[in-house]
Structure formats: structure tokens, C-alpha cells
Design a protein around this motif. Structure first.
Motif, PDB file in Angstrom:
ATOM      1  N   GLY A   1       0.890  -1.096   0.120  1.00 28.48           N
ATOM      2  CA  GLY A   1       0.158  -0.017  -0.111  1.00 28.48           C
ATOM      3  C   GLY A   1       0.779   1.186   0.170  1.00 28.48           C
ATOM      4  N   VAL A   2       0.358   2.497  -0.302  1.00 36.74           N
ATOM      5  CA  VAL A   2       0.918   3.661  -0.371  1.00 36.74           C
ATOM      6  C   VAL A   2      -0.045   4.659   0.060  1.00 36.74           C
ATOM      7  CG1 VAL A   2       0.592   4.064  -2.752  1.00 36.74           C
ATOM      8  CG2 VAL A   2       2.241   4.989  -1.547  1.00 36.74           C
ATOM      9  N   THR A   3       0.409   5.856   0.625  1.00 37.43           N
ATOM     10  CA  THR A   3      -0.610   7.056   0.676  1.00 37.43           C
ATOM     11  C   THR A   3       0.215   7.934   0.414  1.00 37.43           C
ATOM     12  OG1 THR A   3      -1.500   5.953   2.736  1.00 37.43           O
ATOM     13  CG2 THR A   3      -1.445   8.245   2.627  1.00 37.43           C
ATOM     14  N   GLY A   4      -0.389   8.923  -0.490  1.00 37.38           N
ATOM     15  CA  GLY A   4       0.097  10.448  -0.946  1.00 37.38           C
ATOM     16  C   GLY A   4       0.712  10.227  -2.315  1.00 37.38           C
ATOM     17  N   ARG A   5       0.331  11.052  -3.087  1.00 39.58           N
ATOM     18  CA  ARG A   5       0.912  11.088  -4.603  1.00 39.58           C
ATOM     19  C   ARG A   5       2.189  11.091  -4.612  1.00 39.58           C
ATOM     20  NH1 ARG A   5      -0.607  16.491  -7.297  1.00 39.58           N
ATOM     21  NH2 ARG A   5      -2.806  15.628  -7.533  1.00 39.58           N
ATOM     22  N   ALA A   6       3.026  11.791  -3.856  1.00 40.33           N
ATOM     23  CA  ALA A   6       4.542  11.929  -3.838  1.00 40.33           C
ATOM     24  C   ALA A   6       4.805  10.471  -3.729  1.00 40.33           C
ATOM     25  CB  ALA A   6       5.097  12.952  -3.008  1.00 40.33           C
ATOM     26  N   ALA A   7       4.458   9.772  -2.517  1.00 40.05           N
ATOM     27  CA  ALA A   7       5.110   8.389  -2.441  1.00 40.05           C
ATOM     28  C   ALA A   7       4.653   7.545  -3.224  1.00 40.05           C
ATOM     29  CB  ALA A   7       4.558   8.063  -0.977  1.00 40.05           C
ATOM     30  N   TYR A   8       3.545   7.720  -4.025  1.00 38.36           N
ATOM     31  CA  TYR A   8       3.050   6.857  -5.101  1.00 38.36           C
ATOM     32  C   TYR A   8       4.178   6.896  -6.408  1.00 38.36           C
ATOM     33  CZ  TYR A   8      -0.099   4.720  -8.464  1.00 38.36           C
ATOM     34  OH  TYR A   8      -0.944   3.942  -9.373  1.00 38.36           O
ATOM     35  N   ARG A   9       4.326   8.326  -6.651  1.00 36.58           N
ATOM     36  CA  ARG A   9       5.069   8.632  -7.782  1.00 36.58           C
ATOM     37  C   ARG A   9       6.383   8.282  -7.617  1.00 36.58           C
ATOM     38  NH1 ARG A   9       7.947   8.584 -11.039  1.00 36.58           N
ATOM     39  NH2 ARG A   9       8.384  10.261 -13.037  1.00 36.58           N
ATOM     40  N   GLU A  10       7.162   8.116  -6.508  1.00 35.83           N
ATOM     41  CA  GLU A  10       8.468   7.423  -6.402  1.00 35.83           C
ATOM     42  C   GLU A  10       8.497   6.114  -6.509  1.00 35.83           C
ATOM     43  OE1 GLU A  10      10.081   8.232  -2.049  1.00 35.83           O
ATOM     44  OE2 GLU A  10       9.390  10.386  -2.226  1.00 35.83           O
ATOM     45  N   ARG A  11       7.415   5.401  -6.325  1.00 38.36           N
ATOM     46  CA  ARG A  11       7.433   4.026  -6.589  1.00 38.36           C
ATOM     47  C   ARG A  11       7.236   3.613  -8.080  1.00 38.36           C
ATOM     48  NH1 ARG A  11       3.644   0.809  -2.081  1.00 38.36           N
ATOM     49  NH2 ARG A  11       4.711   1.591  -0.185  1.00 38.36           N
ATOM     50  N   LEU A  12       6.474   4.464  -8.773  1.00 34.35           N
ATOM     51  CA  LEU A  12       6.032   4.180 -10.101  1.00 34.35           C
ATOM     52  C   LEU A  12       7.197   3.788 -11.250  1.00 34.35           C
ATOM     53  CD1 LEU A  12       3.259   6.693 -10.586  1.00 34.35           C
ATOM     54  CD2 LEU A  12       3.113   4.245 -10.785  1.00 34.35           C
ATOM     55  N   ASP A  13       8.434   4.500 -11.428  1.00 34.53           N
ATOM     56  CA  ASP A  13       9.311   4.110 -12.174  1.00 34.53           C
ATOM     57  C   ASP A  13       9.851   2.701 -11.960  1.00 34.53           C
ATOM     58  OD1 ASP A  13       9.448   6.513 -13.616  1.00 34.53           O
ATOM     59  OD2 ASP A  13      10.665   7.387 -12.003  1.00 34.53           O
ATOM     60  N   GLY A  14       9.945   2.221 -10.604  1.00 35.83           N
ATOM     61  CA  GLY A  14      10.471   1.055 -10.586  1.00 35.83           C
ATOM     62  C   GLY A  14       9.365  -0.043 -10.669  1.00 35.83           C
ATOM     63  N   PHE A  15       8.462   0.245 -10.345  1.00 27.98           N
ATOM     64  CA  PHE A  15       7.023  -0.659 -10.810  1.00 27.98           C
ATOM     65  C   PHE A  15       6.970  -0.962 -12.160  1.00 27.98           C
ATOM     66  CE2 PHE A  15       2.489  -0.783 -12.264  1.00 27.98           C
ATOM     67  CZ  PHE A  15       2.200  -2.050 -11.650  1.00 27.98           C
ATOM     68  N   LEU A  16       7.121   0.305 -12.960  1.00 30.84           N
ATOM     69  CA  LEU A  16       6.678   0.196 -14.424  1.00 30.84           C
ATOM     70  C   LEU A  16       7.998  -0.542 -15.212  1.00 30.84           C
ATOM     71  CD1 LEU A  16       5.266   3.478 -14.899  1.00 30.84           C
ATOM     72  CD2 LEU A  16       4.121   1.264 -15.180  1.00 30.84           C
ATOM     73  N   ALA A  17       8.973  -0.260 -14.484  1.00 28.69           N
ATOM     74  CA  ALA A  17      10.499  -1.027 -15.138  1.00 28.69           C
ATOM     75  C   ALA A  17      10.414  -2.526 -14.770  1.00 28.69           C
ATOM     76  CB  ALA A  17      11.525  -0.316 -14.434  1.00 28.69           C
ATOM     77  N   ASP A  18       9.893  -2.700 -13.730  1.00 25.77           N
ATOM     78  CA  ASP A  18       9.930  -4.367 -13.307  1.00 25.77           C
ATOM     79  C   ASP A  18       8.882  -5.296 -13.961  1.00 25.77           C
ATOM     80  OD1 ASP A  18      11.066  -6.642 -12.113  1.00 25.77           O
ATOM     81  OD2 ASP A  18       9.675  -6.132  -9.970  1.00 25.77           O
ATOM     82  N   PHE A  19       7.604  -4.399 -14.229  1.00 23.39           N
ATOM     83  CA  PHE A  19       6.445  -4.834 -14.816  1.00 23.39           C
ATOM     84  C   PHE A  19       6.649  -4.517 -16.446  1.00 23.39           C
ATOM     85  CE2 PHE A  19       5.601  -5.567 -10.592  1.00 23.39           C
ATOM     86  CZ  PHE A  19       4.273  -6.327 -10.316  1.00 23.39           C
ATOM     87  N   ALA A  20       7.600  -5.230 -17.049  1.00 16.94           N
ATOM     88  CA  ALA A  20       7.531  -5.135 -18.396  1.00 16.94           C
ATOM     89  C   ALA A  20       6.320  -5.522 -19.297  1.00 16.94           C
ATOM     90  CB  ALA A  20       8.729  -5.735 -18.913  1.00 16.94           C
ATOM     91  N   ASP A  21       6.081  -4.612 -20.127  1.00 18.27           N
ATOM     92  CA  ASP A  21       4.896  -4.818 -21.155  1.00 18.27           C
ATOM     93  C   ASP A  21       3.493  -4.895 -20.378  1.00 18.27           C
ATOM     94  OD1 ASP A  21       6.527  -4.931 -23.386  1.00 18.27           O
ATOM     95  OD2 ASP A  21       6.879  -7.115 -22.786  1.00 18.27           O
ATOM     96  N   LEU A  22       3.687  -4.215 -19.371  1.00 21.41           N
ATOM     97  CA  LEU A  22       2.281  -3.886 -18.249  1.00 21.41           C
ATOM     98  C   LEU A  22       1.012  -3.759 -19.313  1.00 21.41           C
ATOM     99  CD1 LEU A  22       0.698  -4.131 -15.560  1.00 21.41           C
ATOM    100  CD2 LEU A  22       1.383  -1.256 -15.587  1.00 21.41           C
ATOM    101  N   LYS A  23       0.177  -4.328 -19.257  1.00 22.95           N
ATOM    102  CA  LYS A  23      -1.223  -4.038 -19.784  1.00 22.95           C
ATOM    103  C   LYS A  23      -2.463  -4.660 -19.109  1.00 22.95           C
ATOM    104  CE  LYS A  23      -3.857  -3.162 -23.511  1.00 22.95           C
ATOM    105  NZ  LYS A  23      -4.066  -1.898 -23.889  1.00 22.95           N
ATOM    106  N   TYR A  24      -3.237  -3.620 -18.877  1.00 31.66           N
ATOM    107  CA  TYR A  24      -4.500  -3.945 -18.177  1.00 31.66           C
ATOM    108  C   TYR A  24      -5.529  -3.874 -19.381  1.00 31.66           C
ATOM    109  CZ  TYR A  24      -2.716  -2.764 -13.668  1.00 31.66           C
ATOM    110  OH  TYR A  24      -1.898  -2.371 -12.410  1.00 31.66           O
ATOM    111  N   GLU A  25      -6.268  -5.071 -19.322  1.00 29.76           N
ATOM    112  CA  GLU A  25      -7.417  -5.154 -20.170  1.00 29.76           C
ATOM    113  C   GLU A  25      -8.609  -5.107 -19.450  1.00 29.76           C
ATOM    114  OE1 GLU A  25      -7.207  -8.588 -22.764  1.00 29.76           O
ATOM    115  OE2 GLU A  25      -5.112  -8.653 -22.515  1.00 29.76           O
ATOM    116  N   MET A  26      -9.619  -3.998 -19.611  1.00 26.56           N
ATOM    117  CA  MET A  26     -10.725  -3.773 -18.901  1.00 26.56           C
ATOM    118  C   MET A  26     -11.722  -4.963 -19.273  1.00 26.56           C
ATOM    119  SD  MET A  26     -12.952  -0.377 -18.379  1.00 26.56           S
ATOM    120  CE  MET A  26     -13.134   0.264 -20.183  1.00 26.56           C
ATOM    121  N   GLU A  27     -12.244  -5.561 -18.297  1.00 31.01           N
ATOM    122  CA  GLU A  27     -13.268  -6.621 -18.666  1.00 31.01           C
ATOM    123  C   GLU A  27     -14.512  -5.984 -18.158  1.00 31.01           C
ATOM    124  OE1 GLU A  27     -12.761 -10.045 -16.291  1.00 31.01           O
ATOM    125  OE2 GLU A  27     -10.661 -10.191 -16.883  1.00 31.01           O
TER     126      GLU A  27
END
Length: 156
Positions: A62-88
Motif C-alpha cells: 500500500g501507499v499513501t500520498g501522490r508523492a510516495a506513489y510517484r516515487e514507486r512508479l518508475d521501479g514498478f513500471l520497469a519491473d512490470f515490463a509490457d504491463l497491460k490492463y485489459e478492462m473487462e
């Protein structure tokens, strides 16, 4: 957090409820689109300053705050290569939305192991059209199973 978490009473003036729901729908689709574009700045720009992100899976953090969320995003997006959410499915009611998805990615930290898992976002959108809260439901044991299946067998 008050009204953001409990919903808002339906406004009395004609069309007001539809406008609230359209704002909610647009915010959710903007957020999902930014995730699918792997655009960390755009993703962070879709959430409120006091954003609360909760995972129901023990594998999530979990995360609280936009700044804390933003800090995690680069690492998350780098580790989750080709990330795709398909809406059901997407259901919107007032400031709340429930979005069922199938998420797929290659987990770089696990040797690019492919993962595909279904889940659900519960989202609350504030009066500024920003995601104020997200609760993410997905099956961590299914992710673990797929990662284990992707490991080449030893021996021969």
C-alpha cells in the motif's frame, strides 16, 4: 476522507448525477490509460495529493500520498515490463467505480517471467476528477504459481 469514501448524495439539479458519473468514468479511464502507456508522470497526475492505494494481496504494498506513489512508479513500471490492463467491466456509481481487469506483464526481477492475472480496482474519484483512493484485488497465489511455472526445471 468523508464524502470521497462514502459517495455523495445525488444532486438535485437535472443532469448533475450524470455529470458526476461522467467525471468519475473519465478519471478512471484516464488512470488506466496512463498505466497502459507506462507513463509514470501521467499516472501520478491522475491521483489526488492525498491518494490512498491499498492492495488486498499480501504481495502488494500500500501507499499513501501522490508523492510516495510517484516515487514507486518508475521501479514498478520497469519491473512490470509490457504491463497491460485489459478492462473487462466498468461500473460507475456517483464518485465510485469498480473496474474488473486482466493484467499481463513480464516480471523482469523474475527473469522476465510472463504473468496474466485477473483483478478488480475499487476507485473513488474526488471533485477535481482525480483518483483519491484505490483498492486493488488480485490473487497473489496465482501470480506465485505462474512465476514458479516459468522457472526452468533443474536436472535432466
Amino acid at each position: 476522507m468523508g464524502a470521497v469514501l462514502s459517495g455523495v448524495p445525488r444532486p438535485a439539479e437535472p443532469g448533475a448525477a450524470a455529470r458526476v458519473e461522467e467525471r468519475t468514468r473519465a478519471a478512471v479511464l484516464r488512470y488506466l490509460g496512463a498505466l497502459n502507456r507506462h507513463d509514470a508522470e501521467a499516472v501520478a497526475g491522475c491521483v489526488a495529493e492525498g491518494f490512498v492505494g491499498e492492495h488486498t494481496s499480501p504481495m502488494g504494498r500500500g501507499v499513501t500520498g501522490r508523492a510516495a506513489y510517484r516515487e514507486r512508479l518508475d521501479g514498478f513500471l520497469a519491473d512490470f515490463a509490457d504491463l497491460k490492463y485489459e478492462m473487462e467491466d466498468l461500473v460507475v456509481r456517483d464518485v465510485r467505480a469498480v473496474l474488473a481487469y486482466t493484467m499481463s506483464f513480464r516480471l523482469v526481477s523474475a527473469g522476465n517471467a510472463p504473468v496474466r492475472v485477473r483483478g478488480v480496482f475499487r476507485l473513488w474519484v474526488d471533485a477535481n476528477g482525480l483518483v483519491a483512493r484505490r483498492v486493488d484485488y488480485w490473487d497473489g497465489s496465482e501470480v506465485t504459481r505462474q512465476l514458479a511455472a516459468a522457472v526452468p526445471s533443474q536436472g535432466g
